[in-house]
Motif scaffolding. Sequence first.
Motif, PDB file in Angstrom:
ATOM      1  N   ILE A 166     -26.244 -29.273 -48.930  1.00  0.00           N
ATOM      2  CA  ILE A 166     -26.842 -29.080 -50.259  1.00  0.00           C
ATOM      3  C   ILE A 166     -25.946 -29.626 -51.369  1.00  0.00           C
ATOM      4  CG2 ILE A 166     -28.088 -27.040 -49.475  1.00  0.00           C
ATOM      5  CD1 ILE A 166     -26.096 -25.339 -51.112  1.00  0.00           C
ATOM      6  N   GLY A 167     -24.805 -30.202 -50.989  1.00  0.00           N
ATOM      7  CA  GLY A 167     -23.909 -30.809 -51.967  1.00  0.00           C
ATOM      8  C   GLY A 167     -23.203 -29.818 -52.860  1.00  0.00           C
ATOM      9  N   ALA A 168     -22.748 -28.711 -52.269  1.00  0.00           N
ATOM     10  CA  ALA A 168     -22.086 -27.664 -53.048  1.00  0.00           C
ATOM     11  C   ALA A 168     -20.789 -27.244 -52.363  1.00  0.00           C
ATOM     12  CB  ALA A 168     -22.998 -26.463 -53.216  1.00  0.00           C
ATOM     13  N   THR A 169     -19.889 -26.695 -53.141  1.00  0.00           N
ATOM     14  CA  THR A 169     -18.642 -26.159 -52.586  1.00  0.00           C
ATOM     15  C   THR A 169     -18.597 -24.643 -52.693  1.00  0.00           C
ATOM     16  OG1 THR A 169     -17.534 -26.450 -54.715  1.00  0.00           O
ATOM     17  CG2 THR A 169     -17.368 -28.261 -53.111  1.00  0.00           C
ATOM     18  N   LYS A 170     -19.474 -24.102 -53.491  1.00  0.00           N
ATOM     19  CA  LYS A 170     -19.541 -22.654 -53.640  1.00  0.00           C
ATOM     20  C   LYS A 170     -20.955 -22.245 -54.033  1.00  0.00           C
ATOM     21  CE  LYS A 170     -17.807 -22.869 -58.409  1.00  0.00           C
ATOM     22  NZ  LYS A 170     -16.762 -22.392 -59.348  1.00  0.00           N
ATOM     23  N   VAL A 171     -21.269 -20.991 -53.756  1.00  0.00           N
ATOM     24  CA  VAL A 171     -22.597 -20.466 -54.048  1.00  0.00           C
ATOM     25  C   VAL A 171     -22.468 -19.031 -54.556  1.00  0.00           C
ATOM     26  CG1 VAL A 171     -24.877 -19.866 -53.122  1.00  0.00           C
ATOM     27  CG2 VAL A 171     -23.654 -21.860 -52.216  1.00  0.00           C
ATOM     28  N   ASN A 172     -23.175 -18.742 -55.625  1.00  0.00           N
ATOM     29  CA  ASN A 172     -23.261 -17.373 -56.139  1.00  0.00           C
ATOM     30  C   ASN A 172     -24.662 -16.859 -55.856  1.00  0.00           C
ATOM     31  OD1 ASN A 172     -23.535 -15.001 -57.737  1.00  0.00           O
ATOM     32  ND2 ASN A 172     -21.930 -15.723 -59.110  1.00  0.00           N
ATOM     33  N   LEU A 173     -24.747 -15.807 -55.034  1.00  0.00           N
ATOM     34  CA  LEU A 173     -26.027 -15.215 -54.686  1.00  0.00           C
ATOM     35  C   LEU A 173     -26.103 -13.782 -55.212  1.00  0.00           C
ATOM     36  CD1 LEU A 173     -26.396 -16.370 -50.946  1.00  0.00           C
ATOM     37  CD2 LEU A 173     -27.481 -17.373 -52.973  1.00  0.00           C
ATOM     38  N   THR A 174     -27.239 -13.444 -55.771  1.00  0.00           N
ATOM     39  CA  THR A 174     -27.462 -12.080 -56.236  1.00  0.00           C
ATOM     40  C   THR A 174     -28.095 -11.256 -55.117  1.00  0.00           C
ATOM     41  OG1 THR A 174     -27.734 -12.763 -58.529  1.00  0.00           O
ATOM     42  CG2 THR A 174     -28.694 -10.656 -57.914  1.00  0.00           C
ATOM     43  N   TYR A 175     -27.548 -10.068 -54.904  1.00  0.00           N
ATOM     44  CA  TYR A 175     -28.078  -9.148 -53.891  1.00  0.00           C
ATOM     45  C   TYR A 175     -28.708  -7.974 -54.626  1.00  0.00           C
ATOM     46  CZ  TYR A 175     -28.010  -5.415 -50.351  1.00  0.00           C
ATOM     47  OH  TYR A 175     -28.343  -4.373 -49.517  1.00  0.00           O
ATOM     48  N   THR A 176     -30.026  -7.769 -54.422  1.00  0.00           N
ATOM     49  CA  THR A 176     -30.776  -6.725 -55.114  1.00  0.00           C
ATOM     50  C   THR A 176     -31.035  -5.556 -54.177  1.00  0.00           C
ATOM     51  OG1 THR A 176     -31.881  -8.361 -56.510  1.00  0.00           O
ATOM     52  CG2 THR A 176     -32.913  -6.197 -56.346  1.00  0.00           C
ATOM     53  N   THR A 177     -30.842  -4.358 -54.697  1.00  0.00           N
ATOM     54  CA  THR A 177     -31.127  -3.161 -53.912  1.00  0.00           C
ATOM     55  C   THR A 177     -31.491  -2.011 -54.844  1.00  0.00           C
ATOM     56  OG1 THR A 177     -30.316  -1.776 -52.079  1.00  0.00           O
ATOM     57  CG2 THR A 177     -28.751  -2.287 -53.844  1.00  0.00           C
ATOM     58  N   ASP A 178     -31.858  -0.862 -54.258  1.00  0.00           N
ATOM     59  CA  ASP A 178     -32.339   0.276 -55.033  1.00  0.00           C
ATOM     60  C   ASP A 178     -31.216   1.043 -55.709  1.00  0.00           C
ATOM     61  OD1 ASP A 178     -34.695  -0.453 -53.902  1.00  0.00           O
ATOM     62  OD2 ASP A 178     -34.922   1.302 -52.623  1.00  0.00           O
ATOM     63  N   ALA A 179     -31.492   1.523 -56.903  1.00  0.00           N
ATOM     64  CA  ALA A 179     -30.559   2.410 -57.586  1.00  0.00           C
ATOM     65  C   ALA A 179     -30.805   3.864 -57.228  1.00  0.00           C
ATOM     66  CB  ALA A 179     -30.681   2.228 -59.104  1.00  0.00           C
ATOM     67  N   ASP A 180     -31.937   4.140 -56.572  1.00  0.00           N
ATOM     68  CA  ASP A 180     -32.376   5.520 -56.358  1.00  0.00           C
ATOM     69  C   ASP A 180     -31.589   6.255 -55.281  1.00  0.00           C
ATOM     70  OD1 ASP A 180     -34.388   3.799 -57.518  1.00  0.00           O
ATOM     71  OD2 ASP A 180     -35.719   5.522 -57.483  1.00  0.00           O
ATOM     72  N   LYS A 181     -30.898   5.517 -54.418  1.00  0.00           N
ATOM     73  CA  LYS A 181     -30.158   6.149 -53.334  1.00  0.00           C
ATOM     74  C   LYS A 181     -28.703   5.692 -53.364  1.00  0.00           C
ATOM     75  CE  LYS A 181     -34.118   6.734 -50.269  1.00  0.00           C
ATOM     76  NZ  LYS A 181     -35.120   6.376 -51.257  1.00  0.00           N
ATOM     77  N   PRO A 182     -27.766   6.644 -53.432  1.00  0.00           N
ATOM     78  CA  PRO A 182     -26.339   6.291 -53.510  1.00  0.00           C
ATOM     79  C   PRO A 182     -25.864   5.386 -52.385  1.00  0.00           C
ATOM     80  CG  PRO A 182     -26.654   8.622 -54.016  1.00  0.00           C
ATOM     81  CD  PRO A 182     -27.976   8.111 -53.539  1.00  0.00           C
ATOM     82  N   VAL A 183     -26.405   5.579 -51.168  1.00  0.00           N
ATOM     83  CA  VAL A 183     -25.944   4.773 -50.041  1.00  0.00           C
ATOM     84  C   VAL A 183     -26.288   3.299 -50.230  1.00  0.00           C
ATOM     85  CG1 VAL A 183     -28.029   5.012 -48.619  1.00  0.00           C
ATOM     86  CG2 VAL A 183     -25.800   4.737 -47.513  1.00  0.00           C
ATOM     87  N   ALA A 184     -27.285   3.003 -51.042  1.00  0.00           N
ATOM     88  CA  ALA A 184     -27.639   1.610 -51.297  1.00  0.00           C
ATOM     89  C   ALA A 184     -26.507   0.886 -52.025  1.00  0.00           C
ATOM     90  CB  ALA A 184     -28.926   1.529 -52.110  1.00  0.00           C
ATOM     91  N   LYS A 185     -25.854   1.571 -52.949  1.00  0.00           N
ATOM     92  CA  LYS A 185     -24.718   0.997 -53.666  1.00  0.00           C
ATOM     93  C   LYS A 185     -23.552   0.776 -52.707  1.00  0.00           C
ATOM     94  CE  LYS A 185     -21.588   0.080 -56.871  1.00  0.00           C
ATOM     95  NZ  LYS A 185     -21.375  -1.301 -57.339  1.00  0.00           N
ATOM     96  N   SER A 186     -23.310   1.733 -51.824  1.00  0.00           N
ATOM     97  CA  SER A 186     -22.230   1.583 -50.853  1.00  0.00           C
ATOM     98  C   SER A 186     -22.490   0.398 -49.936  1.00  0.00           C
ATOM     99  CB  SER A 186     -22.092   2.866 -50.022  1.00  0.00           C
ATOM    100  OG  SER A 186     -21.799   3.970 -50.837  1.00  0.00           O
ATOM    101  N   THR A 187     -23.737   0.222 -49.530  1.00  0.00           N
ATOM    102  CA  THR A 187     -24.101  -0.918 -48.696  1.00  0.00           C
ATOM    103  C   THR A 187     -23.888  -2.228 -49.443  1.00  0.00           C
ATOM    104  OG1 THR A 187     -25.732   0.421 -47.520  1.00  0.00           O
ATOM    105  CG2 THR A 187     -25.970  -1.959 -47.366  1.00  0.00           C
ATOM    106  N   ALA A 188     -24.280  -2.246 -50.707  1.00  0.00           N
ATOM    107  CA  ALA A 188     -24.089  -3.447 -51.520  1.00  0.00           C
ATOM    108  C   ALA A 188     -22.613  -3.799 -51.634  1.00  0.00           C
ATOM    109  CB  ALA A 188     -24.688  -3.232 -52.911  1.00  0.00           C
ATOM    110  N   ASP A 189     -21.777  -2.802 -51.878  1.00  0.00           N
ATOM    111  CA  ASP A 189     -20.336  -3.042 -51.962  1.00  0.00           C
ATOM    112  C   ASP A 189     -19.795  -3.622 -50.658  1.00  0.00           C
ATOM    113  OD1 ASP A 189     -20.389  -2.006 -54.514  1.00  0.00           O
ATOM    114  OD2 ASP A 189     -19.597  -0.040 -53.947  1.00  0.00           O
TER     115      ASP A 189
END
Length: 558
Positions: free
Chosen positions: A391-414
Motif C-alpha cells: 500500500i506504499g506506507a511505512t506506518k498506519v494509524n487505526l482506530t479501534y472502536t468499542t463500547d463505553a458501557d462495560k469496563p472490561v471493554a476498555k481493558s480489552t482496548a488497552d
Amino acid sequence: MKTWKKVGLGTVALVSVAVLAACGGSKSSSSRNPQLELTTDISTLDSATLTDTYSGEITGNTQEGLTRVNNKNVAVNAFAKSIKESSDGLTYTITLRDGLKWSDGTALTAKDFIYAWQRAINPATGSAYAYLLSDAGHIKNAAEINSGKIKDLNQLGAVAKGNVITVTLTQPVPYFKFLLAEPVFYPVQKAAVDKYGKQYGTSSAKTVYSGPFIFKKNAGWTGTNESFSLVKNPNYYDKKDVKSKEIDIQVVKNPNTAVQLFKSGKLDETPIASPDLYAANKDYNGGKDYVPLKEATTAYIEYNQSGKGTSNPTAAKALQNKDIRQAINLATNRKDLVSQFYPGSTPATGFVPANMAKTQTGEDFSKYAAQPYSYDVAKAKTLWEKGLKEIGATKVNLTYTTDADKPVAKSTADYLQTSLAKALPGLTITERIVPFQQRLKDSQTQNFDMVMSLWGGDYAEPSTFLNLFLPTSGQNDGKVNNPAYVTAFNKAATLPDVLDDAARNADYKDAEKALYEEASFNPVYFRTTPSLKNPDLKGLTFHGTGLNYDFKSVYIKK
C-alpha cells in the motif's frame, strides 16, 4: 443483536437451554416481584427495526409470534393453532388461534402479520433483520422487494385469508418454524404505526402489545428512563401460564453496582463477567448462587473494508489489504486476552460458536469447522511488512472502536492497543470508546476502522452466523467482499445441499475456511457469562440463541 433457534432436517441439533436453577441461597424471599436487570439501555420497541439484544429481550417478552421457543428449545405453536408444511417444503399454511387480541382489546388477525412482514421487508423501513425473511427465510420475492427491484409489497409470498396465512418459499428452509419466533416476524398493528408514525416504538406509550407482558401504567419506558415495570397482559391468549403479575426491571451499567444490588436482595440475577468480579464472587454463598450461562455468542473484530468512513486514507488502504488483515489476526493473542478478561469464555476458532449446533455425526459444529486461527508474531510481522509495501506506507494509524458501557471493554482496548503495536512495528491503535448505541450506529454506517462486535445466534444452525457477511446482509458492517465464502454459503443454502445435512455442513465449513483465508474478520472469543442468581427465582428460561431471557414463566418462590 444478540440478539436471536433452529431445528434441522435430519440430525442438526439445537443449542442447549439452561433453565436457571440453583440450590441453597444467601437469603430468603417472601412473595414479591422478580427484580431483573439490563446492562445497557434499550433503544426501541419496534420489532422491525430493533438490532440489539436488550431491545430484543424486552420486545420478546411484550410481543408474541406464530411460534415461541420453549424451555426445551423447541419452536412450539404460539399464535399459530396449526402449521402445515407441504411435502416439498415450499409452502406453509398457518392457521391462527381464535379470539386473539392486541393489548388495547382490538382483534389481532392474520392481516397484522402480513402488514408486519411487508413493513419489515420494505427498504424504506431500513430493517436490519429483513434478511431473516429474504436470505434466511427465502420467502418468495422478499429479496427483490428489499432490494427495490419489486415495488409492490403485495408481491411478497405471504397472504392472509380469514385466519389463515399462506407462505410461499423459493426453497426449503429446515428452520422456518424457528424464524417465526423472531421479532421481525411478530405482528404489528397498522393503526398504531399510522397513529405514531416515526415515533412508533420510541416509548412504551407509543406501542401496542401482543405478548405475555405489557408496560405498567405510570411505570413504563419513556425512551430514556432506566427503570420500568412489566405487568401481565390481560388480553394475552395464554395468560394463565404467565407466572408473575409484575416484573421490575432496571438498567445497571456498572457491574460492581449490580453485584451489590444482588447481595442486598434488590436484584435476582446479575452477571459477574469481569475477572475481578468473577474471582471475588464465584464462591459467594458457598458457590450456590453461581450459574454459568453458555451463550451462542461470538465476539469478533470487524475491519472496515468499504474504503469509506475510515479515520484516514491510509487506514482505508490498509484494511482492504489481505496481508495486513492477516497480520493483525496473527498478532491477536486470543488465549491470553480471554484468560485475562473473559472468565469462562474460550478463544474463538471460527465464527460459529461452540455448543450451538451439531453436525450429522453429533460432533460440535465449531470443532468440525475450526480454522487454525493462531498467535504467531513472527509470521504476523512478515505479512505486516509485506502489506505496508503493497500500500506504499511505512506506518498506519487505526482506530479501534468499542463500547463505553462495560469496563472490561476498555481493558480489552488497552490490551489490544499495546500488544498489536508491539507485534507490528509502525502500527498505532487509537482507542475510540463510545456508548453502546453509538457503536451500533457507527458500525452500520461504516464510521470505524476496526470495531469489536458481538453476535448472538438467532437460531441454532450455522447459517445464523455465516449469512452475516453476505453482500445483501444488513449486518455486513465491514462490507466483506469474499466470493469464495459467498459461493460456499449459497451452495449450503440451495438444493440439493440444503436438504443434505452432511453436504450442507461441508459447505458451511468451506465458508468458515474462506473467511479465515481472506482474514475477512477477526474472531476473538466464544462467550460464556458467569452469573449470580437468587435460588428463589424460578422459571427464568435462558436461551443460548434468540430471545436470551424468557420471562413468561418466571416467579419468586414464596
